[in-house]
Design an enzyme around this catalytic site. Structure first.
Site, PDB file in Angstrom:
ATOM      1  CG  HIS A  17      -1.918  -0.980   1.364  1.00 25.78           C
ATOM      2  ND1 HIS A  17      -2.076  -1.743   2.501  1.00 25.78           N
ATOM      3  CD2 HIS A  17      -2.878  -1.399   0.508  1.00 25.78           C
ATOM      4  CE1 HIS A  17      -3.089  -2.574   2.334  1.00 25.78           C
ATOM      5  NE2 HIS A  17      -3.588  -2.388   1.127  1.00 25.78           N
ATOM      6  CE  LYS A  41     -14.261  -7.557   3.079  1.00 28.42           C
ATOM      7  NZ  LYS A  41     -13.046  -7.184   2.342  1.00 28.42           N
ATOM      8  NE  ARG A  90      -3.077  -7.608  -4.825  1.00 30.57           N
ATOM      9  CZ  ARG A  90      -3.925  -7.905  -3.865  1.00 30.57           C
ATOM     10  NH1 ARG A  90      -3.496  -8.079  -2.643  1.00 30.57           N
ATOM     11  NH2 ARG A  90      -5.206  -8.048  -4.106  1.00 30.57           N
ATOM     12  CB  SER A 127      -4.572  -6.182   4.591  1.00 29.10           C
ATOM     13  OG  SER A 127      -4.073  -4.926   4.233  1.00 29.10           O
TER      14      SER A 127
END
Length: 160
Positions: A17, A41, A90, A127
């Site tokens: 990040h 979440k 990514r 994460s």
């Protein structure tokens, strides 16, 4: 003034990040880091804790503002006159999802999305993966800033 936003949940912020935020801070006068709140979440860290960790991690850049937001990212952008979203990619699998989001955001508000390829060092990093490896006692010290590792270790110790 050129402004952009780097959105995410950042639970916790990783070196991946930070790489994207640092690169965006060189391209824009102000980079907003939007800690998106997802009510469905349960995060490991509270939103306020994440904001504090991000502020600490980005303090050296001088042009990064960190805040939380609930709702549509395009509304966050409209309220702050931000014309661009910066997203790290990514892998090809990220692109499929992010392209749809970029097209939707542009269609809703005209906001543009800039895709930044992730530094290969962090191409696998998320994460979720950091939390999982750390929970099993794995070494993630090279994946997060030292103070984030300390907070992560302490939180997992209390949780476990």
């Amino acid at each position: 003034m050129r402004r952009a936003v780097c959105p995410g949940s950042f639970d916790p912020i990783t070196n991946g990040h930070l790489d994207i935020i640092a690169r965006a801070s060189k391209l824009y006068d102000v980079v907003h880091v939007a800690v998106m709140i997802n009510q469905s979440k349960q995060g490991l860290f509270t939103v306020d804790e994440r904001i504090e960790l991000i502020r600490r991690a980005t303090a050296e850049y001088g042009n990064v503002e960190v805040e939380s937001f609930h709702g549509l990212l395009v509304d966050f952008c409209k309220q702050r006159d931000i014309p661009a979203i910066v997203k790290g990619l990514r892998a090809v699998s990220d692109f499929d999802y992010e392209l749809q989001m970029a097209q939707m955001n542009n269609g809703l508000s005209g906001v543009e999305t800039l895709f930044v390829p992730t530094n290969p060092t962090y191409s696998f990093l998320s994460s979720s993966l950091v939390k999982e490896v750390a929970a099993w006692g794995g070494d993630v010290s090279h994946l997060v800033p030292a103070f984030v590792l300390e907070a992560l270790t302490e939180r997992l110790r209390k949780k476990g």
